[in-house]
Structure formats: C-alpha cells, structure tokens
Design an enzyme around this catalytic site. Structure first.
Site, PDB file in Angstrom:
ATOM      1  N   ASN A 175      36.858  63.361  20.738  1.00 11.79           N
ATOM      2  CA  ASN A 175      36.882  64.532  21.612  1.00 11.79           C
ATOM      3  C   ASN A 175      37.501  64.158  22.941  1.00 11.79           C
ATOM      4  OD1 ASN A 175      35.982  67.425  21.923  1.00 11.79           O
ATOM      5  ND2 ASN A 175      35.244  66.510  23.822  1.00 11.79           N
ATOM      6  N   TYR A 179      35.831  66.596  32.446  1.00 12.45           N
ATOM      7  CA  TYR A 179      34.531  66.660  33.110  1.00 12.45           C
ATOM      8  C   TYR A 179      34.643  65.845  34.397  1.00 12.45           C
ATOM      9  CZ  TYR A 179      33.611  66.931  27.997  1.00 12.45           C
ATOM     10  OH  TYR A 179      33.664  67.188  26.651  1.00 12.45           O
ATOM     11  N   ARG A 180      34.347  66.470  35.528  1.00 14.43           N
ATOM     12  CA  ARG A 180      34.510  65.798  36.819  1.00 14.43           C
ATOM     13  C   ARG A 180      33.638  64.551  36.913  1.00 14.43           C
ATOM     14  NH1 ARG A 180      30.746  70.141  39.400  1.00 14.43           N
ATOM     15  NH2 ARG A 180      28.837  68.923  39.581  1.00 14.43           N
ATOM     16  N   TRP A 193      29.438  65.998  32.153  1.00 17.87           N
ATOM     17  CA  TRP A 193      29.634  66.889  31.005  1.00 17.87           C
ATOM     18  C   TRP A 193      28.407  67.745  30.893  1.00 17.87           C
ATOM     19  CZ3 TRP A 193      30.944  61.978  27.949  1.00 17.87           C
ATOM     20  CH2 TRP A 193      29.791  61.210  27.720  1.00 17.87           C
ATOM     21  N   GLU A 241      41.700  67.511  20.360  1.00 15.74           N
ATOM     22  CA  GLU A 241      42.545  68.023  21.436  1.00 15.74           C
ATOM     23  C   GLU A 241      43.943  67.404  21.382  1.00 15.74           C
ATOM     24  OE1 GLU A 241      39.322  67.364  21.915  1.00 15.74           O
ATOM     25  OE2 GLU A 241      38.553  69.226  22.775  1.00 15.74           O
ATOM     26  N   ASP A 290      32.539  74.253  43.684  1.00 21.95           N
ATOM     27  CA  ASP A 290      32.902  74.424  42.271  1.00 21.95           C
ATOM     28  C   ASP A 290      33.801  75.627  41.989  1.00 21.95           C
ATOM     29  OD1 ASP A 290      32.682  73.665  39.513  1.00 21.95           O
ATOM     30  OD2 ASP A 290      30.686  72.887  39.965  1.00 21.95           O
TER      31      ASP A 290
HETATM   32  C1  LIG Z   1      39.538  71.395  36.741  1.00 24.09           C
HETATM   33  C2  LIG Z   1      38.448  71.516  35.713  1.00 24.09           C
HETATM   34  C3  LIG Z   1      37.257  70.840  35.872  1.00 24.09           C
HETATM   35  C4  LIG Z   1      36.237  70.921  34.943  1.00 24.09           C
HETATM   36  N1  LIG Z   1      35.072  70.240  35.154  1.00 24.09           N
HETATM   37  C5  LIG Z   1      34.101  70.294  34.228  1.00 24.09           C
HETATM   38  C6  LIG Z   1      32.907  69.545  34.416  1.00 24.09           C
HETATM   39  O1  LIG Z   1      32.722  68.855  35.408  1.00 24.09           O
HETATM   40  N2  LIG Z   1      31.962  69.611  33.430  1.00 24.09           N
HETATM   41  C7  LIG Z   1      32.116  70.350  32.303  1.00 24.09           C
HETATM   42  O2  LIG Z   1      31.248  70.336  31.443  1.00 24.09           O
HETATM   43  N3  LIG Z   1      33.243  71.098  32.114  1.00 24.09           N
HETATM   44  C8  LIG Z   1      34.229  71.072  33.048  1.00 24.09           C
HETATM   45  N4  LIG Z   1      35.373  71.805  32.865  1.00 24.09           N
HETATM   46  C9  LIG Z   1      35.501  72.661  31.671  1.00 24.09           C
HETATM   47  C10 LIG Z   1      35.768  71.846  30.410  1.00 24.09           C
HETATM   48  O3  LIG Z   1      36.861  70.999  30.593  1.00 24.09           O
HETATM   49  C11 LIG Z   1      36.026  72.783  29.235  1.00 24.09           C
HETATM   50  O4  LIG Z   1      34.857  73.527  29.008  1.00 24.09           O
HETATM   51  C12 LIG Z   1      36.460  72.078  27.964  1.00 24.09           C
HETATM   52  O5  LIG Z   1      36.766  73.035  26.982  1.00 24.09           O
HETATM   53  C13 LIG Z   1      35.406  71.147  27.434  1.00 24.09           C
HETATM   54  O6  LIG Z   1      35.881  70.520  26.268  1.00 24.09           O
HETATM   55  P1  LIG Z   1      34.919  70.202  25.045  1.00 24.09           P
HETATM   56  O7  LIG Z   1      34.639  71.507  24.346  1.00 24.09           O
HETATM   57  O8  LIG Z   1      35.740  69.286  24.198  1.00 24.09           O
HETATM   58  O9  LIG Z   1      33.702  69.589  25.575  1.00 24.09           O
HETATM   59  C14 LIG Z   1      36.412  71.738  33.798  1.00 24.09           C
HETATM   60  C15 LIG Z   1      37.604  72.436  33.624  1.00 24.09           C
HETATM   61  C16 LIG Z   1      38.614  72.345  34.567  1.00 24.09           C
HETATM   62  C17 LIG Z   1      39.878  73.126  34.371  1.00 24.09           C
HETATM   63 MN   LIG Z   2      36.543  69.457  22.259  1.00 31.14          MN
END
Ligand SMILES: Cc1cc2nc3c(=O)[nH]c(=O)nc-3n(C[C@H](O)[C@H](O)[C@H](O)COP(=O)(O)O)c2cc1C
Ligand SMILES: [Mn+2]
Length: 490
Positions: A175, A179-180, A193, A241, A290
C-alpha cells in the site's frame, strides 16, 4: 496500429518541475525564505490568486531546494497527468469498464492496444535507481531538509507530501498512502495514518498477529507526478497505487528494494526514508493546521524510526500546505472527483455527476445528480455513497434530479432549497466520520445528513402537483435577440 492514448510520462520530479517552468507555471525563488511559516505564506497567497508553483532554491537553514504548489491548479494537474483535460482519464477508465468479450477478428485486433495499455501499467522491480545515489545508514538527520513548520499553532515541523509504503501482513500486498509526518527529532517522526486508512489497517493486523515487534515502513518524498498523485487516491484496499500510477502515466513505475527491508520504493524518488514502527509505541502528534481550515487537535499516533536515508546527489524536497480552502489539495481532490466518477457509476449507473465544492473540503458536502427510476431512489444513492470506501466520510449529501448541473453550486442551492420539505426530505444516519472532523460527538464516529432534493412523486406519498421550472419560449428569445440589437444593446 495507432496507440489508444498518447502520454508523455515524466521520469521524475525534476523533469516535472522543468516542464512547469517551461509552461510558465513555476517561479524560482533564488533568495532565502524561511520554511518556518514564510513558505506557507508564499504558497497560500499564490494558490488563492491563481499564482504559480514555486521552487525555493534557498530555504533558510537547508542546502536542499523545496518545491511547492506543483498540483495547485487545474492546468498543473493536467500537466502532471499528461492530459489536456482530466476528463480524458475518466474516458480511458470508462473504455476499460465497458470492454466487451471480442466477437470476431476485428474486435480482437481492436483490443490489442487496450491490453498493451494494461500491461504497461504493472510496476517493474529494478535493481537500483537514482534514489540510491547517496546511501546513508548513519550520520543523517531530517534537519538537513527544509521541512515546513506550516502554521503558527502547529506542533512542529511536518513532512506534508510523503508516499508512505507498507505491506499487508496477510496478503503481502503493497500500500502507498499520503500521511503527514511530524518531525520529533533528526531520526524520528510521527505517522499520522488515520484509523480508516490502509497503513493503519496493516499496523493493526500485524499488531494483532503478535508475531513481531516491528513494522517496516518506507517513505518516498518527491517522485514523478503520477506516482506522487496516486498516494492520495481512495483506491480499494489491496489495489496497488503503483499499478494505478503506471496506468495514469502509461509507463510502468520502476520500484527498487530498500537497503534495510523488503519494501520497495519508486526508483526515481528524490529522497527515501527507511525505518520501522515499534508496534504499540504511540506518541502525541499535532496540532496541525489541516485541510479543514482549522487546527486538528493533537492525538496519539505511531512513531516512525528512521534507520537509513537514501537520496539523489542533489535532491529536491517536495511539500504542500493545507489550510483554509481552496488550497492545493482542492485541485488534487477535484481531479479525483473527475477520475473516479466512471468507477462510481459502475456501481451506481443512475448517478449522472457529482461535485465536491471547495468549501466542503472534500467530503463535508457532496452534490449528486441522478436519474430517478423508483420511489426512494435518491435515498438508495445516498446510502450507497456512504458505503463506498472513503466516501463513507460524506457529511452532507445533496441529491438532485439529473437536469440540475451540480458543478453550478448556485443552481443546486436554488433548486434544492425550493424542492425540499425539510422534515420529510432530510435524513440523519450514524456512522464513521473523518478523523479530522472536530464537531462529531466522538472522534471518528458521528452523524451524517442526506438531503433528497429530487422531485417528489405520488408513489413517494406526495399528493400535490409539482410545478415546472420557468423558461422563456425559444421563438421569443430568438426574436428578442434581434430586437435587442436594434435597441442598440449588446
Ligand atoms: C496533502 C495531503 C495530506 C494528507 N494527510 C493525511 C494524513 O496525515 N493522514 C491520513 O490518514 N490521510 C491523509 N491524507 C489522505 C490520504 O492520503 C488518502 O485518504 C489516501 O487515499 C489514503 O490511502 P490509503 O487508502 O491507501 O490508506 C492526505 C491527503 C493529502 C492530499
Ligand atoms: Mn491504498
């Protein structure tokens, strides 16, 4: 045979930066600017005024240049994804979804380019790449990089555009999520996350299995734009991805193994952080200015320990800021809305269009137009959306008939507000809500609202007549067109 599509994939972040510069979409800032708040103010002003992306050549306190706002307009999203219009990607996806079993030779021949296109999407493992130009197992520090302290009330510096790679412990599948990561010290960060995301799921499963104490994670910062973009896509769990990135760019993503684990990262990355999480170790993370435009509150999140840093000889650090909308994430989200519509319509063919206005910060407000076929159909669509991956977070869903243009928020407000009997047409449900929602009664759990603003039918218990929208007759319009000119009006 002509190719079914024409893409000019970028090899890496720097070729994308060059392309933006050539297109007049990026400005170099040759003097010193502070990653502590000042770069945020540049980026925020630019995005609010339709301004450019930036390459800060001398971020204060670092030798590494910083790129920001790379995706922060519709035009830059198109350059990033190599298309004249993101609808072209939606059309390519629709083409695949509508693929039929070929009937004869001609049909089979027609399929060849499509199959080639699928084949070119699969990631390829390679033995090395530019991200390995410099390998540092010790004597590295995150403080070398111009990591932003974004807003005055933030809990510290945050890596804001990381591609976080983890492995599903049960299936071995990869995956990648964005996630910041809050910098705790030169070798340690938070791993933000949220509960519903795949990285968190991998962590939970590994923890529950109880067989190991550590979870390997690798983080890539800066890669070709399609690969970077794929990290934010709300893909189904276990859909790689990197496969989607390969599809978007029309060329396989080359993946290379980490020095300290089996996790693979994009070979073209600018910077790679390799490390592990101690299962069970949590630390206070945040607050952080945020996506919502508010500071999200501090909370407990896992801790990422960095064991090895690899990078290009002269890396570029990629960043974004989030905050009061519209920000760069609005443009990234708008492209998601367009690209994912055909996938949503596969499940829900009655949906004509959807729109997530900037003020709704993705999922606070989803406007949906639909072709209604049976009593209660609009409510079925709401509930289906609440059941669809990250669309579960949709706080307010407004459903209108298919003659309403949901991209025109004024039209939706006008028609929906006229069409609802609030007590009858609004429903509340309880369920999971976004971790960033500060208003829900409990973290991650709260209510959501669906508004059925479609025309009500007798079969739905509506006994009165439903009026038509006022329109002028076309003959009169035409006649007045010429009279208008005769009166000297323009
Ligand atoms: C700039 C940016 C920052 C993000 N920061 C976070 C974060 O800190 N934590 C989080 O859970 N999702 C964050 N997201 C959203 C996730 O990247 C998004 O939900 C993604 O689909 C998660 O992928 P996954 O389904 O593979 O977990 C962020 C998105 C963007 C565009
Ligand atoms: Mn994913």
């Amino acid at each position: 045979m002509g190719r079914a599509f024409e893409l000019m994939p970028f090899d890496d972040l720097r070729s994308f930066v060059r392309a933006l510069e050539k297109a007049g979409e990026l400005v170099r800032v040759p003097f010193e600017v502070d990653p502590y708040l000042e770069i945020t103010e540049f980026a925020d002003r630019a995005v609010k005024r339709g301004g450019p992306a930036f390459l800060f050549e001398k971020p204060k306190g670092s030798q590494v240049p910083l790129a920001i706002n790379l995706f922060a307009s519709a035009k830059r999203m198109e350059i990033a994804l190599g298309v004249a219009n993101v609808e072209a990607i939606a059309a390519r996806i629709s083409g695949f979804l509508q693929m039929q079993k070929p009937e004869g030779l001609i049909d089979k021949l027609k399929m060849i380019p499509k199959l080639a296109e699928i084949n070119s999407a699969f990631p390829r493992s390679v033995s090395t790449g530019p991200c390995k130009e410099v390998i540092r197992r010790k004597d590295f520090s995150l403080h070398e990089f111009p990591i932003l302290h974004c807003w005055p009330g933030d809990g510290g510096r945050f890596i804001t555009l990381p591609l976080v790679f983890s492995q599903n412990p049960e299936t071995g599948k990869r995956n990648c999520g964005m996630y910041r990561m809050q910098v705790f010290d030169g070798q340690t960060t938070g791993m933000h996350w949220q509960k519903h995301k795949q990285g968190a799921e991998h962590y939970r499963r590994l923890f529950a299995a109880g067989k190991q104490q550590r979870m390997s994670v690798a983080v890539a910062i800066g890669a070709d734009p399609a690969t970077m973009y794929s990290a934010i896509l709300p893909l189904p769990p276990d859909l790689d991805e990197m496969l989607f990135a390969g599809f978007l760019r029309g060329k396989p993503v080359e993946m290379v193994k980490c020095e300290t684990s089996d996790i693979e990262v994009p070979a073209n990355a600018e910077i790679v952080l390799e490390g592990y999480l101690d299962l069970g170790e949590l630390r206070r993370e945040g607050p952080f200015g945020d996506h919502t435009g508010f500071y999200s509150l501090d909370d407990e999140y896992p801790v990422f320990h960095i064991e090895c840093v690899t990078h290009r000889k002269r890396p570029i650090y990629a960043a974004t800021i989030v905050g009061p909308p519209p920000m760069e994430d609005y443009y990234m989200g708008k492209a998601i809305e367009r690209i994912f519509l055909p996938l949503m319509r596969m499940q829900l063919p009655e949906v004509r269009d959807i729109c997530m206005p900037a003020e709704g910060v993705f999922h606070n407000l989803i406007l949906v137009s639909m072709r209604k076929s049976y009593p209660g159909h609009a409510r079925k669509v709401m509930h289906a959306i609440w059941g669809l991956g990250q669309a579960m977070f949709s706080k307010v869903i407004v459903v209108v008939d298919d003659d309403v243009d949901v991209q025109n928020v004024a039209e939706v407000a006008w028609k929906a507000l006229n069409n609802i009997d609030p007590q009858r047409d609004i429903e509340f449900v309880m369920g999971p809500v976004d971790s960033l929602d500060h208003s829900s009664r409990l973290p991650n759990y709260g209510s959501k609202m669906g508004i059925d603003a479609t025309t009500k039918w007798t079969s739905e218990g509506f006994g009165r007549r439903w009026p038509a929208v006022i329109t002028m007759s076309p003959e009169v319009k035409q006649r007045v067109d010429s009279l208008w000119k005769r009166a000297g009006l323009t």
